[in-house]
Structure formats: C-alpha cells, structure tokens
Design a protein around this motif. Structure first.
Motif, PDB file in Angstrom:
ATOM      1  N   UNK A  12       0.843  -1.201   0.000  1.00  0.00           N
ATOM      2  CA  UNK A  12       0.000   0.000   0.000  1.00  0.00           C
ATOM      3  C   UNK A  12       0.882   1.257   0.000  1.00  0.00           C
ATOM      4  N   UNK A  13       1.903   1.248   0.857  1.00  0.00           N
ATOM      5  CA  UNK A  13       2.817   2.401   0.907  1.00  0.00           C
ATOM      6  C   UNK A  13       3.500   2.617  -0.442  1.00  0.00           C
ATOM      7  N   UNK A  14       3.937   1.528  -1.062  1.00  0.00           N
ATOM      8  CA  UNK A  14       4.643   1.655  -2.349  1.00  0.00           C
ATOM      9  C   UNK A  14       3.695   2.198  -3.428  1.00  0.00           C
ATOM     10  N   UNK A  15       2.475   1.720  -3.441  1.00  0.00           N
ATOM     11  CA  UNK A  15       1.520   2.199  -4.450  1.00  0.00           C
ATOM     12  C   UNK A  15       1.155   3.664  -4.221  1.00  0.00           C
ATOM     13  N   UNK A  16       1.039   4.062  -2.951  1.00  0.00           N
ATOM     14  CA  UNK A  16       0.740   5.469  -2.654  1.00  0.00           C
ATOM     15  C   UNK A  16       1.896   6.374  -3.087  1.00  0.00           C
ATOM     16  N   UNK A  17       3.097   5.806  -3.076  1.00  0.00           N
ATOM     17  CA  UNK A  17       4.279   6.586  -3.495  1.00  0.00           C
ATOM     18  C   UNK A  17       4.497   6.496  -5.008  1.00  0.00           C
ATOM     19  N   UNK A  18       3.509   5.946  -5.752  1.00  0.00           N
ATOM     20  CA  UNK A  18       3.619   5.950  -7.214  1.00  0.00           C
ATOM     21  C   UNK A  18       3.906   4.604  -7.844  1.00  0.00           C
ATOM     22  N   UNK A  19       4.067   3.552  -7.031  1.00  0.00           N
ATOM     23  CA  UNK A  19       4.302   2.218  -7.594  1.00  0.00           C
ATOM     24  C   UNK A  19       5.745   2.012  -8.006  1.00  0.00           C
ATOM     25  N   UNK A  20       5.967   1.059  -8.897  1.00  0.00           N
ATOM     26  CA  UNK A  20       7.319   0.686  -9.327  1.00  0.00           C
ATOM     27  C   UNK A  20       7.383   0.703 -10.855  1.00  0.00           C
ATOM     28  N   UNK A  21       8.371   1.354 -11.402  1.00  0.00           N
ATOM     29  CA  UNK A  21       8.541   1.437 -12.860  1.00  0.00           C
ATOM     30  C   UNK A  21       7.249   1.925 -13.537  1.00  0.00           C
ATOM     31  N   UNK A  22       6.575   2.871 -12.887  1.00  0.00           N
ATOM     32  CA  UNK A  22       5.343   3.421 -13.457  1.00  0.00           C
ATOM     33  C   UNK A  22       4.140   2.500 -13.389  1.00  0.00           C
ATOM     34  N   UNK A  23       4.285   1.372 -12.690  1.00  0.00           N
ATOM     35  CA  UNK A  23       3.157   0.436 -12.571  1.00  0.00           C
ATOM     36  C   UNK A  23       2.762   0.265 -11.113  1.00  0.00           C
ATOM     37  N   UNK A  24       1.507  -0.132 -10.912  1.00  0.00           N
ATOM     38  CA  UNK A  24       1.030  -0.445  -9.566  1.00  0.00           C
ATOM     39  C   UNK A  24       1.420  -1.883  -9.210  1.00  0.00           C
ATOM     40  N   UNK A  25       1.564  -2.123  -7.939  1.00  0.00           N
ATOM     41  CA  UNK A  25       1.863  -3.479  -7.469  1.00  0.00           C
ATOM     42  C   UNK A  25       0.592  -4.149  -6.972  1.00  0.00           C
ATOM     43  N   UNK A  26       0.469  -5.448  -7.219  1.00  0.00           N
ATOM     44  CA  UNK A  26      -0.643  -6.219  -6.667  1.00  0.00           C
ATOM     45  C   UNK A  26      -0.094  -7.565  -6.216  1.00  0.00           C
ATOM     46  N   UNK A  27      -0.802  -8.190  -5.284  1.00  0.00           N
ATOM     47  CA  UNK A  27      -0.351  -9.478  -4.759  1.00  0.00           C
ATOM     48  C   UNK A  27      -1.448 -10.520  -4.916  1.00  0.00           C
ATOM     49  N   UNK A  28      -1.115 -11.652  -5.498  1.00  0.00           N
ATOM     50  CA  UNK A  28      -2.033 -12.789  -5.548  1.00  0.00           C
ATOM     51  C   UNK A  28      -1.677 -13.695  -4.376  1.00  0.00           C
ATOM     52  N   UNK A  29      -2.662 -13.929  -3.491  1.00  0.00           N
ATOM     53  CA  UNK A  29      -2.389 -14.653  -2.237  1.00  0.00           C
ATOM     54  C   UNK A  29      -3.067 -16.018  -2.219  1.00  0.00           C
ATOM     55  N   UNK A  30      -2.351 -17.044  -1.853  1.00  0.00           N
ATOM     56  CA  UNK A  30      -2.949 -18.371  -1.652  1.00  0.00           C
ATOM     57  C   UNK A  30      -2.796 -18.808  -0.199  1.00  0.00           C
ATOM     58  N   UNK A  31      -3.843 -19.413   0.330  1.00  0.00           N
ATOM     59  CA  UNK A  31      -3.832 -20.000   1.682  1.00  0.00           C
ATOM     60  C   UNK A  31      -3.420 -21.467   1.562  1.00  0.00           C
ATOM     61  N   UNK A  32      -2.333 -21.851   2.249  1.00  0.00           N
ATOM     62  CA  UNK A  32      -1.904 -23.264   2.199  1.00  0.00           C
ATOM     63  C   UNK A  32      -2.366 -24.054   3.430  1.00  0.00           C
ATOM     64  N   UNK A  33      -3.134 -23.417   4.300  1.00  0.00           N
ATOM     65  CA  UNK A  33      -3.644 -24.064   5.530  1.00  0.00           C
ATOM     66  C   UNK A  33      -2.518 -24.653   6.393  1.00  0.00           C
ATOM     67  N   UNK A  34      -1.324 -24.175   6.191  1.00  0.00           N
ATOM     68  CA  UNK A  34      -0.193 -24.671   6.983  1.00  0.00           C
ATOM     69  C   UNK A  34       0.361 -26.002   6.497  1.00  0.00           C
ATOM     70  N   UNK A  35      -0.004 -26.423   5.284  1.00  0.00           N
ATOM     71  CA  UNK A  35       0.420 -27.748   4.796  1.00  0.00           C
ATOM     72  C   UNK A  35       1.442 -27.632   3.663  1.00  0.00           C
TER      73      UNK A  35
END
Ligand code: PHE
Length: 365
Positions: free
Chosen positions: A45-68
């Motif tokens: 969030x901080x990085x995107x508020x500061x303009x992102x990286x290389x002129x692009x926004x950052x996003x994260x795809x998150x997976x839950x592994x349930x600890x396995x």
C-alpha cells in the motif's frame, strides 16, 4: 490452495506488477499467515501510494496453504504457471518454505521467505532468499542465554519431530550448549497437533532439568506449558521465534510467566521507523505487530526495492537485484544478504510476564 485467497488483477493487466504470496491464513498456525499478510499488504500500500514501481502499480495474488507443505507447493506451481508472478513471498514455517523453494528454484522465479529460519531453505538454490537470521545462530543464542544468564548446566529438550524448524533448533542447541559446558539431559519428541504431552513431560521431570527448551510453534507450546505446570515442573521454558503469537497466551494462561524465547524484533525498540511501523500497523489492523508482521513488511520492502533497481522484470534480473540487497533499513533490523542469500542479524531475547512479552537483551552474531 485451488482458489486464490484474494482475487487481485488478471495476470496480463498491463499496468500492474503481480507478486505472489503463500501463507497459512487458516489452520493450526493461522496467526503466522495472517500477520505476514498484514505486513506485506501495508508495504505494498505504501509503495503504491508513493507511485508504484517502474510506473506500474503493485498487486499481490495470495494463496492459503492451511499450513500444509503439499498445499504450499501446489500454490507456488499455480502462481508460476497460471498467474505468472514476478516473485513469490512466503512461507513462515520452514517445512512449508522448503516445499515451495523446490518449485520456485526449478522455475527460476525468485522467492523471499520473510521468516523461515531453517538453513536448508535457501540452500535449495540461487533464487531463494530470506530476510531473517538462520537457526544455527538462533540455537546458539538460546544456548548462550541458558548457560550465561540462567547459569543452567542441565537442560531437557521437547522437540516437534514433524518440523524441520524444530529438529534444526534442537540439533544446534544440543551442540552449542555442550560446547559451553552444559548438558542436554534428555530429548523427548511430539508431533505437531498432539494434545497430550504428559508422558514426555513426566520423563523430563525425572531428569531434574534446570530449564526445558521447547523449539516448537505457539499452538503446541501453549498446551505444553500448561501441562508442564500441572505436573509440577516449575523451571523456565525456553523457546524460539515459533512462540511468537498473541494466541500463545490464550492457550498458556500464566503458565509461561518467567519463561524466555528468542525472536526477530521487539516492539519496545525506540527507533522511529519501528515506532512509525507500529502506529501504521495498529491504525490498519488494530493490534501490535508481531515478528511475522514485521518480517512480512520487510520482505515486501526488500522485494519492492529490488524490482525498482532491476533492469527488467525477468526472473534472472530480479534475482540479481535481490542478491544486491545491502544495509536495507528493516523494522526487524538492517538487512544485508550474504552469499548464501541469508540475512545476518541480531536476535532479541524476550521474557514472558503476566501474559505479555518484555524485552530482555539483544544478542549480536
Ligand atoms: N522460524 C520459523 C520457522 O522457520 C517460523 C517463525 C518465524 C515463527 C517467526 C514465528 C516467528 O519455521
């Protein structure tokens, strides 16, 4: 881990750089995954508020592994083949990071674990990094503390024999404590998820230890502590970073008062960047960040700085940029990656009193 826990943008979206994350958002060690998620989200969030990286926004795809571990490995395969992420953040538990590292290394996609401390994780290959110290150091720290501060000569160990992390710490502690003139009087074992530890604790009691080293995760340690006290074992318990969760105190009640564990960070650190992180984290998530949150934040920051420096977004370029990380000011200590892709950092010793942790001392490498 068949569906992402957060949808995120479509992979081909031109103005976005997509990162991957794998964590235990549910399951026995859910606070590990949730705290890490919060720390990473705050950094992004901080990085995107500061303009992102290389002129692009950052996003994260998150997976839950349930600890396995199997779920963690499968999630990495999806992140690489389907989502086409530029790098992967995770996991916490070393056994899960080991399963992930195998896949990330084979595909040439950089992976940064915020908090897995078992040495073998980064030994999987040159694409695998960590922003925390490793267990040969963490085990040494507690052996030194037991010997010099607690003046113990006889310590018993209760290890989780299903965890690469726990076994590794047991090995190092046993060796270092002996080198310092102490003796491990007995080593007993359990498997994570067990609920009755009385047989092992009774065996430990017979050996009359001055302290008991329990290098496990909070969900088991909380129950172990209660049962130890019920059996009349009153000596301090000692542990590692795996104890770090507010849930530990819900499970243990006051049973851990007077016990100690090693960790990556203390919220009592007066450093302004640490205190700012704590304020921002509280405002966003409502609690004091634990070490997982701090290391998740640091891992994401290191990743963002590397993407910024990297000449392009290909695996080899991003890998090289991460490897150059030097004197990066993290909230859980400064990060310089060594040639084995590990960070060399101090450890904090925390004492438990009234169901809270108190900073005791820092031990430098
Ligand atoms: N170091 C632990 C492992 O490698 C994970 C952990 C880190 C747990 C920090 C709590 C706090 O398995």
């Amino acid at each position: 881990a068949t569906q992402p826990a957060s949808p995120g943008p479509a992979p081909a979206e031109a103005n976005t750089i997509l990162l991957g994350e794998v964590g235990s958002l549910t399951g026995a060690q859910a606070t590990f995954g949730v705290s890490t998620r919060n720390g990473i989200e705050l950094a992004i969030k901080e990085a995107n508020e500061a303009g992102g990286v290389k002129g692009k926004k950052l996003a994260v795809r998150v997976y839950d592994d349930q600890g396995k571990p199997e779920e963690a490995a499968q999630a990495v395969t999806r992140l690489i083949t389907q989502d086409k992420v530029v790098l992967i953040l995770g996991e916490v538990a070393s056994s899960n990071s080991l399963a992930m590292a195998e896949k990330a290394q084979a595909a040439g996609v950089p992976m940064i674990t915020p908090s897995s401390t078992n040495p073998s994780v980064t030994q999987k290959g040159e694409y695998i990094f960590r922003v925390c110290f490793i267990d040969p150091f963490q085990g040494f720290v507690m052996a030194k503390f037991a010997r010099e501060n607690l003046k113990a000569t006889q310590v018993a160990i209760l290890q989780d024999n299903k965890s690469a992390y726990s076994i590794g710490l047991k090995d190092v502690f046993t060796q270092k404590f002996a080198e310092m003139g102490g003796k491990v009087v007995t080593t007993e074992s359990y498997s994570q998820g067990d609920t009755d530890f009385r047989a092992q604790l009774t065996a430990i009691k017979k050996t009359k230890p001055q302290a008991i080293y329990v290098p496990g995760y909070y969900n088991d340690v909380g129950i172990i502590a209660r049962q130890a006290r019920e059996l009349g074992l009153t000596v301090p318990l000692m542990g590692g970073d795996g104890w770090d969760s507010e849930k530990l105190f819900e499970l243990a009640g006051n049973a851990l008062d007077g016990s100690y564990f090693s960790n990556h960070y203390s919220p009592e650190n007066p450093d302004e960047k640490v205190q700012k992180f704590i304020r921002d984290y509280k405002a966003a998530y409502g609690g004091v960040p634990d070490a997982l949150a701090a290391l998740g934040y640091d891992a994401a920051k290191v990743a963002i700085a590397a993407l910024e420096r990297s000449k392009d977004l290909s695996g080899p370029s991003v890998r090289d940029a991460i490897a150059e990380t030097k004197d990066f000011p993290g909230v859980a200590g400064n990060i310089t990656l060594d040639k084995n892709r590990n960070a060399v950092k101090s450890a904090a010793i925390l004492q438990i009193a009234d169901g809270k942790t108190k900073f005791v001392t820092t031990i430098a490498p």
